[in-house]
Scaffold this active site. Sequence first.
Site, PDB file in Angstrom:
ATOM      1  N   GLU A 179       0.789  -1.231   0.000  1.00 19.89           N
ATOM      2  CA  GLU A 179       0.000   0.000   0.000  1.00 19.89           C
ATOM      3  C   GLU A 179       0.821   1.282   0.000  1.00 19.89           C
ATOM      4  OE1 GLU A 179      -2.849  -0.283   3.209  1.00 19.89           O
ATOM      5  OE2 GLU A 179      -3.962  -1.872   2.224  1.00 19.89           O
ATOM      6  N   GLU A 359      -5.295  -8.799   0.925  1.00 23.74           N
ATOM      7  CA  GLU A 359      -5.957  -8.529   2.201  1.00 23.74           C
ATOM      8  C   GLU A 359      -7.435  -8.283   1.945  1.00 23.74           C
ATOM      9  OE1 GLU A 359      -4.367  -5.242   4.494  1.00 23.74           O
ATOM     10  OE2 GLU A 359      -2.311  -5.884   4.121  1.00 23.74           O
TER      11      GLU A 359
HETATM   12  C1  FCB Z   1      -4.429  -2.284   5.587  1.00 22.63           C
HETATM   13  C2  FCB Z   1      -3.058  -2.654   6.097  1.00 22.63           C
HETATM   14  C3  FCB Z   1      -3.060  -3.735   7.145  1.00 22.63           C
HETATM   15  C4  FCB Z   1      -4.220  -3.616   8.092  1.00 22.63           C
HETATM   16  C5  FCB Z   1      -5.514  -3.412   7.348  1.00 22.63           C
HETATM   17  C6  FCB Z   1      -6.717  -3.301   8.236  1.00 22.63           C
HETATM   18  O1  FCB Z   1      -4.400  -0.990   5.096  1.00 22.63           O
HETATM   19  O2  FCB Z   1      -2.249  -3.077   5.031  1.00 22.63           O
HETATM   20  O3  FCB Z   1      -1.808  -3.698   7.786  1.00 22.63           O
HETATM   21  O4  FCB Z   1      -3.972  -2.630   9.017  1.00 22.63           O
HETATM   22  O5  FCB Z   1      -5.434  -2.283   6.537  1.00 22.63           O
END
Ligand code: FCB
Length: 449
Positions: A179, A359
């Site tokens: 990110e 994620e």
């Molecule tokens: C993302 C992050 C991860 C976690 C989630 C909820 O932005 O990559 O580390 O904090 O959000």
Amino acid sequence: MELNVPDTHGDARGLAKRFPADFVWGVATSAYQIEGATREDGRGDSIWDEFCRRPGAIRDASSGDVACDHYHLYESDLDLIASLGVRAYRFSISWPRVQPLGEGAFSESGFEFYSRLVDGLLRRGIAPHATLYHWDLPQALQSQGGWMNRATIDRFTAYATEVVRRLGGRLASIATHNEPWVVAILGHEAGIFAPGGKDRRIAMQVSHHLLVSHGRAVQAMRAAGCRAPMGIVLNQSPIHPATDSETDHAKARLDDGLIIRWYMDPLLTGSYPADVIEHLGADAPQIQDGDMDAVRQPLDFLGINYYTRSVAATGESKDGCEPRREVTDMGWEVFPAGLSELLRRLHADYDLPPVYIMENGAAYKDALIDGRVADPDRIRYLSSHIAALADALDTGVDVRGYFVWSLLDNFEWADGYSKRFGIVHVDYATQRRTVKDSALWYRDFLIGS
Ligand code: FCB
């Protein structure tokens, strides 16, 4: 343990059948959020150690000093992953643990930890997916300007090269950055994440250096002979105008440029979006000869983190827009259709490499009662997003994997320990792990896959 969640098991197996047999199903974590042991075995300080010491920076005044104590408990955590039938694990390597000052000497004990972790995964039949940078820059480099300093690009490349020299042959994939938008904007413009800067020009320059460092690291790791698939992980969401007004549409287009195209365009086409460059004016980054070629390296995969959609509102629609529907404990709207919409759009606009959802998950106010955490909201969140992913696959998007955020409740950055994202509950006083109903649901889902 038997579950008392009607219907979800049958549904879980039906859902699993919508994916190919070789689809990668995993769970994800990151170093600073779970490891703890911040002062052990010669680990250097990171910008998050430093940031957590600032009064008011972290909502509950906590830090990652102990977190889930995974540095000591990793063997049993790996057993836990195996017990859920999960065959892929995404973790990150803490740069200051393996190179305390971010340049110069590497730490043998730091690398030994990751070596034991990777071997422990392989022994259990779990594929190790590593991320090189999940936000914990060595503080010693921040003292020299951090990501604003071009020298950090070379330092990152040297660090990446050493990682693959030591671990590369055993990794299932390597992501350079997690990110970069968050690092650049939340860390350098909004000031709510480490290192806490509040300057848009610096933030945009940082975003450029992150992208260049990605490309240079990929070049160097390949030149070092590493054959592991390499990519980058971007946070993305479709951006919807709050109303049909001209200004909301314009804002949605601009946000799309700043969050999605600012990263996708250079990575996949080698240039920044012209409308965003124009909008930035004097805040646009300085670009040196060769930078854009460096950024645009062939990617073996694109990682995407998806949590919710974004809504672009201006002026009156800012207060007047319809109340958000169902939200998680982060206040993020539950919007699974955004995942398939996003993937279809990226597929239409770019020549994509294989995509992995690196994620996806949700925080809820979980309660541990009599040894059980009933979290039906999280089960619904996960199953609806996995269904949306299946929809994207049906329309021809080449998605190869999905990782739940997160294996464990953990240190949620500026929110400290107040938000629980795990499918496994952590009692921070005892470090006891309790498998939540959602983890059992995921295990069942995986049996069907
Ligand atoms: C993302 C992050 C991860 C976690 C989630 C909820 O932005 O990559 O580390 O904090 O959000």
